[in-house]
Scaffold this motif. Structure first.
Motif, PDB file in Angstrom:
ATOM      1  N   ARG A 241       0.840  -1.195   0.000  1.00 37.41           N
ATOM      2  CA  ARG A 241       0.000   0.000   0.000  1.00 37.41           C
ATOM      3  C   ARG A 241       0.875   1.244   0.000  1.00 37.41           C
ATOM      4  NH1 ARG A 241      -4.969  -2.638  -0.760  1.00 37.41           N
ATOM      5  NH2 ARG A 241      -5.079  -4.387   0.682  1.00 37.41           N
ATOM      6  N   ASP A 242       0.332   2.314  -0.529  1.00 35.95           N
ATOM      7  CA  ASP A 242       0.992   3.624  -0.497  1.00 35.95           C
ATOM      8  C   ASP A 242       2.423   3.560  -1.025  1.00 35.95           C
ATOM      9  OD1 ASP A 242      -1.299   4.787   0.687  1.00 35.95           O
ATOM     10  OD2 ASP A 242      -0.647   4.046   2.644  1.00 35.95           O
ATOM     11  N   VAL A 243       2.570   2.912  -2.164  1.00 36.85           N
ATOM     12  CA  VAL A 243       3.894   2.795  -2.782  1.00 36.85           C
ATOM     13  C   VAL A 243       4.214   4.074  -3.539  1.00 36.85           C
ATOM     14  CG1 VAL A 243       5.305   1.510  -4.430  1.00 36.85           C
ATOM     15  CG2 VAL A 243       3.639   0.305  -2.996  1.00 36.85           C
ATOM     16  N   HIS A 244       5.398   4.589  -3.304  1.00 36.72           N
ATOM     17  CA  HIS A 244       5.874   5.763  -4.048  1.00 36.72           C
ATOM     18  C   HIS A 244       6.954   5.295  -5.013  1.00 36.72           C
ATOM     19  CE1 HIS A 244       7.093   9.812  -5.051  1.00 36.72           C
ATOM     20  NE2 HIS A 244       8.338   9.506  -4.731  1.00 36.72           N
ATOM     21  N   LEU A 245       6.680   5.417  -6.309  1.00 38.45           N
ATOM     22  CA  LEU A 245       7.617   5.010  -7.352  1.00 38.45           C
ATOM     23  C   LEU A 245       8.131   6.251  -8.062  1.00 38.45           C
ATOM     24  CD1 LEU A 245       8.912   2.699  -9.038  1.00 38.45           C
ATOM     25  CD2 LEU A 245       6.914   2.843 -10.541  1.00 38.45           C
ATOM     26  N   GLU A 246       9.444   6.347  -8.164  1.00 41.08           N
ATOM     27  CA  GLU A 246      10.070   7.528  -8.758  1.00 41.08           C
ATOM     28  C   GLU A 246      11.079   7.108  -9.819  1.00 41.08           C
ATOM     29  OE1 GLU A 246      12.807  11.391  -7.384  1.00 41.08           O
ATOM     30  OE2 GLU A 246      12.314   9.791  -5.951  1.00 41.08           O
ATOM     31  N   VAL A 247      11.001   7.711 -10.990  1.00 43.62           N
ATOM     32  CA  VAL A 247      12.017   7.518 -12.018  1.00 43.62           C
ATOM     33  C   VAL A 247      13.196   8.432 -11.692  1.00 43.62           C
ATOM     34  CG1 VAL A 247      12.550   7.684 -14.476  1.00 43.62           C
ATOM     35  CG2 VAL A 247      10.271   6.943 -13.743  1.00 43.62           C
ATOM     36  N   VAL A 248      14.386   7.861 -11.570  1.00 40.49           N
ATOM     37  CA  VAL A 248      15.549   8.647 -11.166  1.00 40.49           C
ATOM     38  C   VAL A 248      16.559   8.835 -12.292  1.00 40.49           C
ATOM     39  CG1 VAL A 248      15.318   8.065  -8.734  1.00 40.49           C
ATOM     40  CG2 VAL A 248      16.688   6.583 -10.223  1.00 40.49           C
ATOM     41  N   ASP A 249      16.325   8.205 -13.440  1.00 36.40           N
ATOM     42  CA  ASP A 249      17.210   8.413 -14.585  1.00 36.40           C
ATOM     43  C   ASP A 249      16.452   8.088 -15.857  1.00 36.40           C
ATOM     44  OD1 ASP A 249      19.488   9.099 -15.958  1.00 36.40           O
ATOM     45  OD2 ASP A 249      20.520   7.195 -15.612  1.00 36.40           O
ATOM     46  N   HIS A 250      16.806   8.774 -16.939  1.00 35.72           N
ATOM     47  CA  HIS A 250      16.165   8.584 -18.234  1.00 35.72           C
ATOM     48  C   HIS A 250      17.224   8.342 -19.313  1.00 35.72           C
ATOM     49  CE1 HIS A 250      12.920  10.736 -16.103  1.00 35.72           C
ATOM     50  NE2 HIS A 250      12.095  10.159 -16.960  1.00 35.72           N
ATOM     51  N   ALA A 251      16.767   7.776 -20.422  1.00 37.99           N
ATOM     52  CA  ALA A 251      17.614   7.586 -21.594  1.00 37.99           C
ATOM     53  C   ALA A 251      16.952   8.229 -22.803  1.00 37.99           C
ATOM     54  CB  ALA A 251      17.848   6.093 -21.851  1.00 37.99           C
ATOM     55  N   PHE A 252      17.746   8.552 -23.795  1.00 34.42           N
ATOM     56  CA  PHE A 252      17.262   9.173 -25.024  1.00 34.42           C
ATOM     57  C   PHE A 252      16.286   8.258 -25.743  1.00 34.42           C
ATOM     58  CE2 PHE A 252      17.696   9.399 -29.667  1.00 34.42           C
ATOM     59  CZ  PHE A 252      17.240  10.687 -29.889  1.00 34.42           C
ATOM     60  N   ALA A 253      15.248   8.827 -26.311  1.00 25.91           N
ATOM     61  CA  ALA A 253      14.311   8.121 -27.178  1.00 25.91           C
ATOM     62  C   ALA A 253      14.132   8.937 -28.455  1.00 25.91           C
ATOM     63  CB  ALA A 253      12.969   7.936 -26.485  1.00 25.91           C
ATOM     64  N   PRO A 254      13.928   8.277 -29.604  1.00 29.48           N
ATOM     65  CA  PRO A 254      13.790   8.999 -30.870  1.00 29.48           C
ATOM     66  C   PRO A 254      12.408   9.613 -31.027  1.00 29.48           C
ATOM     67  CG  PRO A 254      13.575   6.665 -31.255  1.00 29.48           C
ATOM     68  CD  PRO A 254      13.906   6.819 -29.804  1.00 29.48           C
ATOM     69  N   GLY A 255      12.122  10.632 -30.244  1.00 30.45           N
ATOM     70  CA  GLY A 255      10.829  11.283 -30.298  1.00 30.45           C
ATOM     71  C   GLY A 255      10.734  12.343 -29.226  1.00 30.45           C
TER      72      GLY A 255
END
Length: 320
Positions: A241-255
């Motif tokens: 319950r009450d899960v906090h999910l965070e994206v901490v890094d990204h990669a390039f995408a063709p768009g």
């Protein structure tokens, strides 16, 4: 690929629905629907002395009026060989007009059933998945959708190599919507008014347990279930319950977007505070368009929960 789940939650059941009750609910949903969709999604994560092996097979079928459709989505990753093409990522005729049952496929033969023990064998390459009787973990249902999660131990035989691991199973049943061949007016309205986007983590732990977490676009303000997660430890299921999910890094995408490639999640559960940290070790773009796409990733990381710290690995699935 697993369809994005966007629904108002009426009931969340942890371990208290039997396979028979799940089957009855699925049958009731599609019985009178002119348009319907059913998906069985198997996500395997295993490891041997040569490294991690991941395999995903989604068997989708749909009905739109008198027409029936079927297709597979397939993904296979071997840490020693990378992403491996498996024949069968394609539509195929559903001549027997099967919706709730697995349709006859030219690419994969299936015997048994999800809750009795399931064996799936490729007809085109040396690949076979044997799944122990699946244990229901979480079921979510509203008036037009049933989404049920289960898991169990499994072995994957690939080219004479036997890899032991775990399978996380998604069972999705929808009335008034069919991703393969049409949508009713009610389903079209839901599709147009619901935000899209999905990120899911299908993880096995190094000591033989399961961790599943997904997040959809939208949120509680829109009347949706933005996150759904469970942890299996020693055979016991904990709905998180009450899960906090965070994206901490990204990669390039063709768009005009970027691919997430690292996450951290936190929650407080039965054993206190928990922290999950995972990152992609390999990425495979399945489909891409200007403002989004669909991709699979191999991910690895660490789970800390209570007095336990354990390595985790498995698939990340992304729909942007």
């Amino acid at each position: 690929m697993a369809a994005v789940l966007l629904l108002a939650v009426q009931a969340v059941h942890a371990d208290d629905r039997t396979p028979e009750e799940i089957a009855a609910a699925a049958g009731a949903l599609v019985a009178s629907a002119e348009v319907a969709y059913v998906s069985d999604y198997l996500s395997f994560a295993g490891r041997d002395e040569r490294g991690v092996v991941l395999f995903a097979l989604d068997t989708n079928r749909g009905r739109a009026g008198a027409a029936y459709q079927a297709e597979h989505f397939v993904a296979l990753y071997d840490a020693t060989a990378g992403w491996i093409d498996v024949p069968g990522y394609d539509e195929f005729p559903n001549t027997e007009e099967r919706l709730l049952e697995w349709p006859a496929s030219p690419y994969f033969e299936a015997s048994g059933g999800p809750f009795e023990g399931l064996e799936v064998t490729s007809t085109t390459m040396a690949l076979a998945l044997a799944v122990e009787p699946l244990v229901p973990r979480v079921t979510v249902q509203d008036e037009r959708t049933l989404f049920s999660l289960a898991s169990a131990g499994a072995t994957l035989e690939i080219g004479g190599r036997l890899v032991r691991g775990r399978v996380i199973y998604e069972y999705l049943v929808m009335a008034d919507a069919n991703r393969l061949g049409g949508v009713s007016l009610a389903g079209l309205w839901r599709r147009l008014t619901a935000p899209s986007g999905f990120q899911g983590l299908y993880l096995a732990t190094a000591d033989g347990d399961d961790l599943y977490l997904h997040e959809t676009a939208g949120g509680a303000a829109a009347g949706l279930a933005p996150t759904l997660a469970f942890l299996v430890s020693g055979g016991d299921t904990e709905v998180l319950r009450d899960v906090h999910l965070e994206v901490v890094d990204h990669a390039f995408a063709p768009g005009l977007f970027r691919w997430p490639r690292a996450w951290r999640a936190a929650w407080r559960g039965e054993r206190g505070a928990a922290a999950l940290s995972v990152a992609a070790t390999a990425h495979d773009t399945q489909k891409s368009w200007v403002i989004g796409g669909f991709a699979m990733q191999a991910v690895e990381g660490t789970l800390r929960y209570g007095d336990r710290e354990v390595a985790v690995f498995g698939f990340g699935e992304l729909i942007r």
